[in-house]
Design a protein around this motif. Structure first.
Motif, PDB file in Angstrom:
ATOM      1  N   SER A 243       4.091 -11.984 -11.429  1.00 30.13           N
ATOM      2  CA  SER A 243       3.552 -13.232 -10.874  1.00 30.13           C
ATOM      3  C   SER A 243       3.180 -13.057  -9.404  1.00 30.13           C
ATOM      4  N   ILE A 244       3.887 -12.201  -8.687  1.00 28.57           N
ATOM      5  CA  ILE A 244       3.514 -11.903  -7.302  1.00 28.57           C
ATOM      6  C   ILE A 244       2.131 -11.251  -7.280  1.00 28.57           C
ATOM      7  N   CYS A 245       1.897 -10.310  -8.179  1.00 28.59           N
ATOM      8  CA  CYS A 245       0.588  -9.645  -8.244  1.00 28.59           C
ATOM      9  C   CYS A 245      -0.514 -10.612  -8.652  1.00 28.59           C
ATOM     10  N   GLU A 246      -0.215 -11.539  -9.532  1.00 26.46           N
ATOM     11  CA  GLU A 246      -1.201 -12.548  -9.903  1.00 26.46           C
ATOM     12  C   GLU A 246      -1.561 -13.399  -8.687  1.00 26.46           C
TER      13      GLU A 246
ATOM     14  N   ALA B 258      13.068  -8.794   0.781  1.00 27.72           N
ATOM     15  CA  ALA B 258      12.152  -9.685   0.064  1.00 27.72           C
ATOM     16  C   ALA B 258      12.522  -9.839  -1.410  1.00 27.72           C
ATOM     17  N   GLY B 259      13.378  -8.972  -1.917  1.00 27.14           N
ATOM     18  CA  GLY B 259      13.782  -9.071  -3.312  1.00 27.14           C
ATOM     19  C   GLY B 259      12.713  -8.602  -4.282  1.00 27.14           C
ATOM     20  N   VAL B 260      11.908  -7.623  -3.846  1.00 24.71           N
ATOM     21  CA  VAL B 260      10.819  -7.112  -4.675  1.00 24.71           C
ATOM     22  C   VAL B 260      11.078  -5.647  -5.003  1.00 24.71           C
ATOM     23  N   GLU B 261      10.981  -5.306  -6.260  1.00 23.08           N
ATOM     24  CA  GLU B 261      11.096  -3.921  -6.703  1.00 23.08           C
ATOM     25  C   GLU B 261       9.708  -3.305  -6.582  1.00 23.08           C
ATOM     26  N   THR B 262       9.538  -2.393  -5.626  1.00 22.31           N
ATOM     27  CA  THR B 262       8.201  -1.886  -5.314  1.00 22.31           C
ATOM     28  C   THR B 262       7.559  -1.113  -6.470  1.00 22.31           C
ATOM     29  N   GLU B 263       8.324  -0.372  -7.228  1.00 18.31           N
ATOM     30  CA  GLU B 263       7.733   0.366  -8.352  1.00 18.31           C
ATOM     31  C   GLU B 263       7.251  -0.594  -9.438  1.00 18.31           C
ATOM     32  N   ALA B 264       7.998  -1.649  -9.688  1.00 20.07           N
ATOM     33  CA  ALA B 264       7.563  -2.666 -10.651  1.00 20.07           C
ATOM     34  C   ALA B 264       6.315  -3.377 -10.125  1.00 20.07           C
ATOM     35  N   LEU B 265       6.242  -3.586  -8.811  1.00 21.98           N
ATOM     36  CA  LEU B 265       5.073  -4.219  -8.218  1.00 21.98           C
ATOM     37  C   LEU B 265       3.848  -3.329  -8.364  1.00 21.98           C
ATOM     38  N   ARG B 266       4.005  -2.031  -8.140  1.00 21.19           N
ATOM     39  CA  ARG B 266       2.886  -1.092  -8.304  1.00 21.19           C
ATOM     40  C   ARG B 266       2.359  -1.121  -9.740  1.00 21.19           C
ATOM     41  N   PHE B 267       3.279  -1.072 -10.695  1.00 17.40           N
ATOM     42  CA  PHE B 267       2.881  -1.120 -12.104  1.00 17.40           C
ATOM     43  C   PHE B 267       2.162  -2.433 -12.410  1.00 17.40           C
ATOM     44  N   SER B 268       2.743  -3.529 -11.954  1.00 16.33           N
ATOM     45  CA  SER B 268       2.160  -4.857 -12.207  1.00 16.33           C
ATOM     46  C   SER B 268       0.793  -4.999 -11.562  1.00 16.33           C
TER      47      SER B 268
ATOM     48  N   THR C  68      -4.752  -6.244 -12.093  1.00 13.44           N
ATOM     49  CA  THR C  68      -6.090  -6.080 -11.513  1.00 13.44           C
ATOM     50  C   THR C  68      -7.111  -5.475 -12.479  1.00 13.44           C
ATOM     51  N   ARG C  69      -6.701  -5.100 -13.680  1.00 16.21           N
ATOM     52  CA  ARG C  69      -7.662  -4.560 -14.656  1.00 16.21           C
ATOM     53  C   ARG C  69      -8.764  -5.574 -14.925  1.00 16.21           C
TER      54      ARG C  69
ATOM     55  N   LEU D  94       6.784 -10.787   2.847  1.00 18.28           N
ATOM     56  CA  LEU D  94       6.004 -10.419   1.667  1.00 18.28           C
ATOM     57  C   LEU D  94       4.611 -10.971   1.910  1.00 18.28           C
ATOM     58  N   ARG D  95       3.708 -10.108   2.389  1.00 19.35           N
ATOM     59  CA  ARG D  95       2.367 -10.585   2.732  1.00 19.35           C
ATOM     60  C   ARG D  95       1.330  -9.482   2.577  1.00 19.35           C
ATOM     61  N   ILE D  96       0.089  -9.924   2.436  1.00 19.37           N
ATOM     62  CA  ILE D  96      -1.036  -9.000   2.444  1.00 19.37           C
ATOM     63  C   ILE D  96      -1.320  -8.696   3.902  1.00 19.37           C
ATOM     64  N   LYS D  97      -1.166  -7.454   4.281  1.00 20.80           N
ATOM     65  CA  LYS D  97      -1.392  -7.053   5.674  1.00 20.80           C
ATOM     66  C   LYS D  97      -2.889  -6.934   5.944  1.00 20.80           C
ATOM     67  N   ASP D  98      -3.583  -6.152   5.113  1.00 20.45           N
ATOM     68  CA  ASP D  98      -5.030  -6.000   5.224  1.00 20.45           C
ATOM     69  C   ASP D  98      -5.557  -5.315   3.975  1.00 20.45           C
ATOM     70  N   MET D  99      -6.881  -5.205   3.887  1.00 19.04           N
ATOM     71  CA  MET D  99      -7.509  -4.539   2.755  1.00 19.04           C
ATOM     72  C   MET D  99      -8.897  -4.068   3.155  1.00 19.04           C
ATOM     73  N   GLU D 100      -9.371  -3.063   2.436  1.00 18.44           N
ATOM     74  CA  GLU D 100     -10.732  -2.564   2.650  1.00 18.44           C
ATOM     75  C   GLU D 100     -11.574  -2.976   1.461  1.00 18.44           C
ATOM     76  N   VAL D 101     -12.739  -3.521   1.767  1.00 17.68           N
ATOM     77  CA  VAL D 101     -13.593  -4.066   0.715  1.00 17.68           C
ATOM     78  C   VAL D 101     -15.029  -3.608   0.874  1.00 17.68           C
ATOM     79  N   ASP D 102     -15.809  -3.748  -0.183  1.00 16.30           N
ATOM     80  CA  ASP D 102     -17.256  -3.492  -0.159  1.00 16.30           C
ATOM     81  C   ASP D 102     -17.987  -4.789  -0.434  1.00 16.30           C
TER      82      ASP D 102
END
Length: 113
Positions: free
Chosen positions: A5-8, A37-47, A52-53, A105-113
């Motif tokens: 749900s965090i990834c969503e 933050a109580g987030v499992e980073t490996e589970a977040l990567r998988f999610s 994002t598919r 728990l935040r989006i720091k930045d991103m690179e986009v086109d």
């Protein structure tokens, strides 16, 4: 698994920004996730890969920054780093310590086109 749900939510923010800023593709996303933050980073990567598919963030690299846990000691009036909640102040040993960072728990930045 609340990481899904965090990834969503992250994808929702990305999609909203894509509309607002007119971009079509995300190359990478950098998240700041504190140790408390109580987030499992490996589970977040998988999610993140699953969620994002088929989206504008499909295939985007995910970088996770883990800031230190910081606190304010009320006894010695110092900003200090601790390992976890309820740790004593490393300078004076007091347990009158208030956490000031490390639960982000935040989006720091991103690179986009």
């Amino acid at each position: 698994m609340h990481e899904m749900s965090i990834c969503e939510s992250i994808l929702g923010v990305i999609e909203a920004q894509a509309v607002a800023q007119s971009f079509r593709k995300v190359r990478w996303v950098r998240l700041e996730i504190g140790p408390l933050a109580g987030v499992e980073t490996e589970a977040l990567r998988f999610s993140f890969d699953v969620v994002t598919r088929g989206s504008l963030a499909e295939g985007a690299a995910l970088e996770i920054i883990a800031p230190p846990v910081t606190a304010w000691c009320m006894l010695c009036a110092e900003a200090v780093e601790v390992s976890q909640r309820f740790d004593p102040c490393p300078k004076c040993g007091s347990h009158q310590v208030q956490i000031t960072g490390g639960d982000e728990l935040r989006i720091k930045d991103m690179e986009v086109d």
